[in-house]
Structure formats: structure tokens, C-alpha cells
Design a protein around this motif. Structure first.
Motif, PDB file in Angstrom:
ATOM      1  N   GLY A   1       1.017  -1.049  -0.004  1.00 25.52           N
ATOM      2  CA  GLY A   1      -0.022  -0.008  -0.148  1.00 25.52           C
ATOM      3  C   GLY A   1       1.023   1.108   0.073  1.00 25.52           C
ATOM      4  O   GLY A   1       1.723   1.379   0.793  1.00 25.52           O
ATOM      5  N   LEU A   2       0.653   1.926  -0.972  1.00 25.86           N
ATOM      6  CA  LEU A   2       1.466   3.375  -1.223  1.00 25.86           C
ATOM      7  C   LEU A   2       0.768   4.541  -0.986  1.00 25.86           C
ATOM      8  O   LEU A   2      -0.625   4.629  -1.468  1.00 25.86           O
ATOM      9  CB  LEU A   2       2.119   3.624  -2.396  1.00 25.86           C
ATOM     10  CG  LEU A   2       3.088   2.292  -2.977  1.00 25.86           C
ATOM     11  CD1 LEU A   2       3.754   2.769  -4.320  1.00 25.86           C
ATOM     12  CD2 LEU A   2       4.242   2.093  -1.840  1.00 25.86           C
ATOM     13  N   SER A   3       1.537   5.547  -0.306  1.00 17.97           N
ATOM     14  CA  SER A   3       0.691   6.874  -0.508  1.00 17.97           C
ATOM     15  C   SER A   3       1.551   7.915  -0.973  1.00 17.97           C
ATOM     16  O   SER A   3       2.706   7.663  -0.983  1.00 17.97           O
ATOM     17  CB  SER A   3       0.228   7.358   1.279  1.00 17.97           C
ATOM     18  OG  SER A   3      -0.594   6.534   1.794  1.00 17.97           O
ATOM     19  N   ARG A   4       0.918   8.940  -1.571  1.00 16.95           N
ATOM     20  CA  ARG A   4       1.607  10.003  -2.155  1.00 16.95           C
ATOM     21  C   ARG A   4       1.243  11.292  -1.911  1.00 16.95           C
ATOM     22  O   ARG A   4       0.131  11.711  -1.900  1.00 16.95           O
ATOM     23  CB  ARG A   4       1.867   9.818  -3.850  1.00 16.95           C
ATOM     24  CG  ARG A   4       2.618  10.798  -4.291  1.00 16.95           C
ATOM     25  CD  ARG A   4       2.742  10.500  -5.897  1.00 16.95           C
ATOM     26  NE  ARG A   4       3.683  11.519  -6.740  1.00 16.95           N
ATOM     27  CZ  ARG A   4       3.840  11.547  -7.890  1.00 16.95           C
ATOM     28  NH1 ARG A   4       3.555  10.592  -8.662  1.00 16.95           N
ATOM     29  NH2 ARG A   4       4.487  12.578  -8.351  1.00 16.95           N
ATOM     30  N   LYS A   5       2.119  12.208  -1.634  1.00 12.48           N
ATOM     31  CA  LYS A   5       1.972  13.624  -1.696  1.00 12.48           C
ATOM     32  C   LYS A   5       3.238  14.341  -2.345  1.00 12.48           C
ATOM     33  O   LYS A   5       4.068  14.535  -1.933  1.00 12.48           O
ATOM     34  CB  LYS A   5       1.897  14.132  -0.211  1.00 12.48           C
ATOM     35  CG  LYS A   5       1.584  15.731  -0.252  1.00 12.48           C
ATOM     36  CD  LYS A   5       1.640  16.197   1.266  1.00 12.48           C
ATOM     37  CE  LYS A   5       1.312  17.727   1.330  1.00 12.48           C
ATOM     38  NZ  LYS A   5       1.348  18.315   2.691  1.00 12.48           N
ATOM     39  N   GLY A   6       2.929  15.198  -3.428  1.00 10.84           N
ATOM     40  CA  GLY A   6       3.948  15.813  -4.128  1.00 10.84           C
ATOM     41  C   GLY A   6       4.843  14.855  -4.771  1.00 10.84           C
ATOM     42  O   GLY A   6       4.580  13.732  -5.489  1.00 10.84           O
ATOM     43  N   ASP A   7       6.025  15.012  -4.470  1.00  9.75           N
ATOM     44  CA  ASP A   7       7.088  14.126  -4.933  1.00  9.75           C
ATOM     45  C   ASP A   7       7.679  13.018  -3.959  1.00  9.75           C
ATOM     46  O   ASP A   7       8.593  12.706  -3.758  1.00  9.75           O
ATOM     47  CB  ASP A   7       8.354  14.949  -5.360  1.00  9.75           C
ATOM     48  CG  ASP A   7       9.022  15.749  -3.830  1.00  9.75           C
ATOM     49  OD1 ASP A   7       8.543  15.756  -2.910  1.00  9.75           O
ATOM     50  OD2 ASP A   7      10.078  16.368  -4.380  1.00  9.75           O
ATOM     51  N   HIS A   8       6.764  12.860  -2.854  1.00  9.25           N
ATOM     52  CA  HIS A   8       7.102  12.124  -1.777  1.00  9.25           C
ATOM     53  C   HIS A   8       6.196  10.739  -1.622  1.00  9.25           C
ATOM     54  O   HIS A   8       4.774  11.182  -1.559  1.00  9.25           O
ATOM     55  CB  HIS A   8       7.097  12.777  -0.258  1.00  9.25           C
ATOM     56  CG  HIS A   8       7.512  11.981   0.926  1.00  9.25           C
ATOM     57  ND1 HIS A   8       7.152  12.260   1.931  1.00  9.25           N
ATOM     58  CD2 HIS A   8       8.239  10.740   0.930  1.00  9.25           C
ATOM     59  CE1 HIS A   8       7.603  11.364   2.866  1.00  9.25           C
ATOM     60  NE2 HIS A   8       8.336  10.512   2.426  1.00  9.25           N
ATOM     61  N   VAL A   9       6.619   9.369  -2.025  1.00  2.57           N
ATOM     62  CA  VAL A   9       5.913   8.319  -1.753  1.00  2.57           C
ATOM     63  C   VAL A   9       6.287   7.586  -0.592  1.00  2.57           C
ATOM     64  O   VAL A   9       7.436   7.505  -0.282  1.00  2.57           O
ATOM     65  CB  VAL A   9       5.993   7.530  -3.228  1.00  2.57           C
ATOM     66  CG1 VAL A   9       5.554   6.078  -2.834  1.00  2.57           C
ATOM     67  CG2 VAL A   9       5.417   8.090  -4.167  1.00  2.57           C
ATOM     68  N   ILE A  10       5.367   7.164   0.213  1.00  4.07           N
ATOM     69  CA  ILE A  10       5.365   6.215   1.463  1.00  4.07           C
ATOM     70  C   ILE A  10       4.848   4.837   1.198  1.00  4.07           C
ATOM     71  O   ILE A  10       3.644   4.782   0.796  1.00  4.07           O
ATOM     72  CB  ILE A  10       5.061   6.741   2.760  1.00  4.07           C
ATOM     73  CG1 ILE A  10       5.756   8.373   2.861  1.00  4.07           C
ATOM     74  CG2 ILE A  10       5.070   5.987   3.862  1.00  4.07           C
ATOM     75  CD1 ILE A  10       5.195   8.989   4.236  1.00  4.07           C
ATOM     76  N   CYS A  11       5.673   3.854   1.592  1.00  3.57           N
ATOM     77  CA  CYS A  11       5.225   2.599   1.618  1.00  3.57           C
ATOM     78  C   CYS A  11       4.557   2.263   2.992  1.00  3.57           C
ATOM     79  O   CYS A  11       5.134   2.429   4.046  1.00  3.57           O
ATOM     80  CB  CYS A  11       6.182   1.451   1.266  1.00  3.57           C
ATOM     81  SG  CYS A  11       5.580  -0.192   1.114  1.00  3.57           S
ATOM     82  N   GLN A  12       3.150   2.326   3.020  1.00  8.00           N
ATOM     83  CA  GLN A  12       2.622   2.192   4.083  1.00  8.00           C
ATOM     84  C   GLN A  12       2.432   0.580   4.944  1.00  8.00           C
ATOM     85  O   GLN A  12       2.581   0.572   6.166  1.00  8.00           O
ATOM     86  CB  GLN A  12       0.904   2.498   4.115  1.00  8.00           C
ATOM     87  CG  GLN A  12       0.796   3.982   3.588  1.00  8.00           C
ATOM     88  CD  GLN A  12       1.413   5.112   4.678  1.00  8.00           C
ATOM     89  OE1 GLN A  12       1.530   4.814   5.695  1.00  8.00           O
ATOM     90  NE2 GLN A  12       1.476   6.238   4.019  1.00  8.00           N
ATOM     91  N   PHE A  13       2.528  -0.276   4.080  1.00 10.10           N
ATOM     92  CA  PHE A  13       2.507  -1.721   4.440  1.00 10.10           C
ATOM     93  C   PHE A  13       2.725  -2.709   3.325  1.00 10.10           C
ATOM     94  O   PHE A  13       2.579  -2.210   2.247  1.00 10.10           O
ATOM     95  CB  PHE A  13       1.132  -1.919   5.187  1.00 10.10           C
ATOM     96  CG  PHE A  13      -0.027  -1.819   4.342  1.00 10.10           C
ATOM     97  CD1 PHE A  13      -0.319  -2.419   3.229  1.00 10.10           C
ATOM     98  CD2 PHE A  13      -0.876  -0.634   4.672  1.00 10.10           C
ATOM     99  CE1 PHE A  13      -1.639  -2.425   2.070  1.00 10.10           C
ATOM    100  CE2 PHE A  13      -2.300  -0.720   3.853  1.00 10.10           C
ATOM    101  CZ  PHE A  13      -2.305  -1.511   2.829  1.00 10.10           C
ATOM    102  N   GLY A  14       2.900  -3.790   3.700  1.00  9.54           N
ATOM    103  CA  GLY A  14       3.162  -4.846   2.562  1.00  9.54           C
ATOM    104  C   GLY A  14       2.934  -6.128   3.192  1.00  9.54           C
ATOM    105  O   GLY A  14       2.960  -6.456   4.427  1.00  9.54           O
ATOM    106  N   SER A  15       2.763  -6.881   2.426  1.00  9.90           N
ATOM    107  CA  SER A  15       2.631  -8.555   2.818  1.00  9.90           C
ATOM    108  C   SER A  15       2.818  -9.389   1.521  1.00  9.90           C
ATOM    109  O   SER A  15       2.890  -9.065   0.460  1.00  9.90           O
ATOM    110  CB  SER A  15       1.173  -8.773   3.330  1.00  9.90           C
ATOM    111  OG  SER A  15       0.279  -8.676   2.075  1.00  9.90           O
ATOM    112  N   ILE A  16       3.072 -10.569   2.104  1.00 13.25           N
ATOM    113  CA  ILE A  16       3.297 -11.805   0.937  1.00 13.25           C
ATOM    114  C   ILE A  16       2.667 -12.875   1.365  1.00 13.25           C
ATOM    115  O   ILE A  16       2.358 -13.424   2.503  1.00 13.25           O
ATOM    116  CB  ILE A  16       5.198 -11.989   0.625  1.00 13.25           C
ATOM    117  CG1 ILE A  16       5.614 -12.441   2.250  1.00 13.25           C
ATOM    118  CG2 ILE A  16       5.770 -10.717   0.168  1.00 13.25           C
ATOM    119  CD1 ILE A  16       7.036 -12.717   2.031  1.00 13.25           C
TER     120      ILE A  16
END
Length: 416
Positions: A295-310
């Protein structure tokens, strides 16, 4: 190589450098700053959205992010508004929670925020010692009877080479740091920071192994149904992963699931996206099955990975989670993103991608005697965690004890 992070004293020194080395802004008019508490988010939505659009303010304090949390949690709000001559120049989106007999005011959704700033006007950049003391007094007077302690957590004192205006308030280092990868001017230059030859080889091997199984596709959820289905699968995969490692499932509470379901329902605003779901969907013998989710969030030129799973039962030899990071980072680079942020938590896979490690702090403001006692306890507990995590053998030993069946402890909202 990690970018060195200045400590608390270094940040302060940079703000009090000699006049010939630094142009010091005019003193902040703290005597004209009027604070009040607002009961409902809707009452200040216009000012909130104006402030959230400024690049220095965290995406976690966006109106829609905080609204999604409040609708799910229904915790009491303490929305601090600061105005100068009638113009809103500050909003601190706080909520109240009772802990150990004390009421603590924290940022909304703090448990799942990777970094916090408050919502500050663009002129709200420098507070000298006098202004900080004035702000401290005004906040204490405003929140007296409402809270015992204010804790502004997960705040970088220095972010993108700009010192936070609240630097100088009492601060303690957070136990968990955040990790970032600068994307520079192209994906090739970004890869060069982390051994491009090795990264490309690893990607080719991962992709070949998936192609041998029938192929794959990089899915970005667009329809409501697809978003809900992938998010539900993420909760399942994450629960299995936590159970496997003997850790409490921080996504298990119904209100937490509701928060993330609220977020994916928010429509993007240009490039700004509260939560976007990415996945690796397999073809061939496992046709339609999803091996990795982020799950990614973005504001302007900044992307944050909020979570991940496999799902480690699906093509583990191809490391689909690692492959998904390659695809997401490449896409972000092509879209002009400057920072790909892996968020809170020190993990080997983050260090393998990231060249920047950011230290965040908790800023503490006691309101009552009970608040002072809580501050001492929180500071001691946090410093103990920092000390333990700086000693890997001791940290591994404690983790091993927890996995052997000790009572579950609250786990940090890491994206790994």
C-alpha cells in the motif's frame, strides 16, 4: 552509505549560527498567536485543506487521512487551531486517549503514521526560545482540564534539510527510525546508489522464475471491488505472517480495518493519493493468485510505503515482494517522485534499498503533575527501547522470548 543524521543539539546549533553564516528570520509574533479548540473537523475543513497542501506538512495530517481514522475510531478530538489576526496559521490534529490513568493528547492515527509535522502555514518556519516558551504556555493553558500530557510523536527535527519550527521543545528519540531512497533524476541513477549491477541481476532472476511458472502482472487496484478484495487479502496474508513469527496482529481490530477501507475509498487529488494498492498477480499454474501486496501513499514528490505482505506459499523462489518493490520504485521514478519512503522499522530489505535513515522524535509537553509522571515514564521506556535496539544480540534475545509465548505487546505499525 547512509546519510548522517544530525542530533538534537546539532539542529539547535544550526538555528543559532552566527549572523554571517545564517540569515535569521524575524521573530515569530507569538504574542499575536491566538489558540482555541475546535470540536469538529468539518468546521475548519477549508483552512485544513489549505494548510495540508503546503509541501512541508505531512500527508498523514491531510484532512481525508484524519477523517478516515476518526470515522473508524470515534476517539475524542482535540483540534488545536492557531490564528494570527484571524488567519489560521496552525492546526494540531490531536485526539485524546486514556493511558495508565492519564489523558494523553496525540496526533490522530499516530500508530499508523510514518512521520508527523502538524499543519503549519508557510511563514511558520522559525521559533526562537522566547516564541517556543510562549507556545508551550499557550498550549498548556488551552489544554488544561482536557489532557495531562501532549506527545507529538514521530516528528523529524530535520526533514529535507529544513528544521522543524518546534525544534527546541523537550524531545526524546524514537526507538524506530524511518528509511528513504532518493530517486534522483532517473531510475538508473537511483539504482546506482544501491549497486545497480547486482539489483538488475536480481530482478532478471526473479522475473525469469515467475515467467517459467507462467508469468505475472503488476496490478494497481482501480475499481472499488478490486481495492476491497486486495485489501481483504492483505489482512489475511499479514495475519498469517504475524502468527508465523509469534507477533500480535496490529491490523486485527475491526476499527483498524475500517480505517484502511475508508482510506482506499478516498479519490486521488491529482498526484496526491491517500492509499493506492499494488500487487503481483500470478499467471500459469497459480493463475489469479496474488503473491505480494503493498500500500502506497503519495503527496507531491514523496511516496511512502504504508504496508506490505506476501504469501510465502506462492513462488517463494522468485521473491515476489522484492520484485514488487522494484516495479513500484521504477514507476515512481518515471513519474517524477523524489523520495521513495519505506517508512518506520529497521529491516534488512529496507537497508538494501535505502541510503537515508531519518531519526524521529517525540516532543513532550506535560500539562499536569500526572502528565509530568507520565512523561518521565514514557521517556524512560522509549530510551530503554532505543538502547535495546542499538544492541542487536539483546534485541534478538528479547524478540525470541516474546515469540516463545509471553503476553503480546503492542507492535509498531511497520510496513514490513
Amino acid at each position: 552509505m547512509q546519510k548522517p543524521q544530525p542530533d538534537f543539539e546539532t539542529v539547535l546549533d544550526s538555528m543559532t549560527a552566527p549572523a554571517d553564516a545564517l540569515v535569521v528570520p524575524a521573530p515569530f509574533p507569538i504574542d499575536r498567536l491566538q489558540l482555541d479548540l475546535v470540536d469538529r473537523m468539518e468546521d475548519i475543513e477549508a483552512d485544513w485543506r489549505r494548510l495540508e497542501a503546503l509541501p512541508q506538512n505531512s500527508l498523514h495530517h491531510a484532512y481525508d487521512w484524519c477523517k478516515a481514522w476518526h470515522q473508524a475510531q470515534q476517539t475524542p478530538l482535540l483540534l488545536v487551531r492557531g490564528r494570527i489576526d484571524g488567519r489560521t496559521v496552525m492546526i494540531l490534529p490531536l485526539e485524546a486517549a486514556r493511558e495508565n490513568g492519564a489523558v494523553i493528547a496525540r496526533f490522530i492515527a499516530i500508530r499508523f503514521n510514518n512521520y508527523n509535522t502538524g499543519l503549519l502555514d508557510e511563514d511558520f518556519r522559525f521559533l526562537d526560545a522566547e516564541a517556543l516558551q510562549g507556545l508551550r504556555i499557550k498550549l498548556a493553558m488551552l489544554l488544561k482540564g482536557k489532557a495531562d500530557l501532549v506527545t507529538l510523536g514521530t516528528m523529524p527535527l530535520l526533514w529535507r534539510d529544513i528544521a522543524h519550527p518546534f525544534t527546541g521543545l523537550y524531545a526524546i528519540e524514537d526507538a524506530n527510525h524511518t528509511f528513504q531512497m532518493p530517486l534522483l533524476s532517473s531510475f538508473e541513477q537511483a539504482l546506482a546508489q544501491v549497486n545497480a549491477k547486482r539489483r538488475r541481476k536480481k530482478f532478471r532472476v526473479q522475473e525469469r522464475r515467475l515467467l517459467e511458472r507462467g508469468g505475472y502482472e503488476h496490478v494497481i487496484a482501480t475499481t472499488d471491488r478490486e481495492k476491497q478484495d486486495i485489501l481483504s487479502l492483505f489482512f489475511q496474508q499479514k495475519a498469517a505472517r504475524f502468527k508465523q513469527h509469534g507477533l500480535p496482529d496490529v491490523f486485527r481490530p475491526a476499527e483498524i480495518k475500517t480505517f484502511f477501507r475508508n482510506l482506499i475509498a478516498v479519490q486521488p487529488n491529482g498526484h496526491d493519493i491517500p492509499l493506492e494498492l499494488h500487487a503481483i498477480r500470478l499467471k500459469g499454474e497459480d493463475d489469479g493468485k496474488i503473491a505480494a501486496i503493498s500500500g502506497l501513499s503519495r503527496k507531491g514528490d514523496h511516496v511512502i510505503c504504508q504496508f506490505g505482505s506476501i504469501d510465502d506459499t506462492l513462488a517463494p523462489e522468485a521473491s515476489p515482494g522484492e520484485l514488487l518493490f522494484w516495479l513500484m520504485i521504477k514507476r515512481a521514478s518515471e513519474q517524477g517522485v523524489a523520495i521513495f519512503d519505506f517508512g518506520i522499522g529497521d529491516q534488512l530489505y529496507k537497508r538494501s534499498w535505502c541510503t537515508v535513515e531519518t531519526v524521529t522524535h517525540q516532543l513532550l509537553l506535560p500539562i499536569t503533575v500526572r502528565g509530568w509522571l507520565m512523561m518521565v515514564m514514557l521517556a524512560a521506556r522509549t530510551r530503554a527501547k532505543v538502547a535495546i535496539k542499538k544492541r542487536p544480540p539483546l534485541y534478538r534475545f528479547i524478540q525470541k522470548i516474546r515469540r516463545r509465548g509471553q503476553a503480546p505487546q503492542p507492535a509498531p505499525a511497520e510496513n514490513d
